[in-house]
Design a protein around this motif. Structure first.
Motif, mmCIF file in Angstrom:
data_model
loop_
_atom_site.group_PDB
_atom_site.id
_atom_site.type_symbol
_atom_site.label_atom_id
_atom_site.label_comp_id
_atom_site.label_asym_id
_atom_site.label_seq_id
_atom_site.Cartn_x
_atom_site.Cartn_y
_atom_site.Cartn_z
ATOM 1 N N ASN A 43 65.459 2.862 96.139
ATOM 2 C CA ASN A 43 65.105 1.447 96.066
ATOM 3 C C ASN A 43 64.786 0.866 97.444
ATOM 4 O O ASN A 43 65.587 0.155 98.026
ATOM 5 C CB ASN A 43 66.251 0.647 95.423
ATOM 6 N N ARG A 125 61.261 -2.689 102.881
ATOM 7 C CA ARG A 125 61.416 -1.545 101.987
ATOM 8 C C ARG A 125 60.428 -0.449 102.385
ATOM 9 O O ARG A 125 59.258 -0.713 102.662
ATOM 10 C CB ARG A 125 61.217 -1.973 100.538
ATOM 11 N N GLN B 4 68.678 5.000 93.018
ATOM 12 C CA GLN B 4 69.158 3.879 93.818
ATOM 13 C C GLN B 4 70.362 4.249 94.663
ATOM 14 O O GLN B 4 71.153 5.098 94.286
ATOM 15 C CB GLN B 4 69.605 2.722 92.908
ATOM 16 N N GLY B 44 67.942 -4.601 100.336
ATOM 17 C CA GLY B 44 68.196 -4.229 98.951
ATOM 18 C C GLY B 44 69.410 -3.358 98.758
ATOM 19 O O GLY B 44 69.608 -2.814 97.676
ATOM 20 N N ARG B 125 67.476 -3.485 93.713
ATOM 21 C CA ARG B 125 67.972 -3.973 94.993
ATOM 22 C C ARG B 125 69.245 -4.775 94.770
ATOM 23 O O ARG B 125 69.326 -5.590 93.862
ATOM 24 C CB ARG B 125 66.899 -4.802 95.693
#
Lengths: 130, 130
Positions: A43, A125, B4, B44, B125
């Motif tokens: 992510n 990101r 993630q 995030g 995030r």
């Protein structure tokens, strides 16, 4: 300076076991894979799993094999000049430079990198690319 | 299962030095701070710096003090049930459960957590909140 982590690289000793854990366990689909390193897009940051000896050689880890190496955190910045500026600032704040140029400070190893192939969006990101 | 990472927690031994490195070096502004733990909101995900003995006690780290503990990766999922389901899947994929319930598997410690106070957006995030 934005508060960002661009990449987490874990030092591994068993590539097949790691590939199974991240693939079958977490459902990770590699974005890049060689016999010694696998990258997963997370992510807004990248997870790498790299044979530990190669990782520690790359970071010029000075300690005995063992704690607290075995992983590295990386921050990608926008230019080669920004690498040097941030390294100076981190050293002034108590960090120790392991490797000149793009060296990570010691303690918890951080690599400050400029990688023109990896896009960084406005919110920091990072997306894997080659 | 999305790919993630929700939190990286670094085990530290010198809180003042760590605070200076992340504050003055990276320009980090804590979102939560106690004498033993500091959290920084990243891109995030959340970075925590926690006195290492407390971190290792929390994760029920079984090894001798040393490699490869000293840090933990955390994944926040959407419900308490999802914690158990993922733990079973990670164990089946070769992970080792350190602590029942919300236990991280061994090797590279991962904590699978459900924290109703931490929002997770559609892209995975995570934002710190208390």
């Amino acid at each position: 300076m934005p508060q960002q982590i661009s990449v987490i690289t874990l030092g591994i000793t068993d590539a097949a076991r790691s590939r199974r854990f991240y693939g079958e366990g977490f459902g990770g689909v590699p974005v890049h894979e060689t016999p010694e390193i696998v990258f997963y897009q997370m992510n807004g940051l990248v997870l790498g799993t790299w044979l530990r000896a190669a990782l520690e050689a790359d970071m010029q880890w000075p300690g005995p094999p063992g704690a607290p190496a075995g992983f590295a955190l990386g921050l990608n910045v926008g230019s080669a000049e920004a690498v040097d500026a941030l390294l100076r600032r981190l050293e002034a704040a108590g960090g120790r430079i392991l490797r000149p140029g793009d060296a990570p400070p010691h303690g918890h190893p951080w690599e400050i990198a400029w990688n023109p192939a990896w896009p960084i969006d406005a919110e920091g990101r990072v997306t894997f690319a080659i």
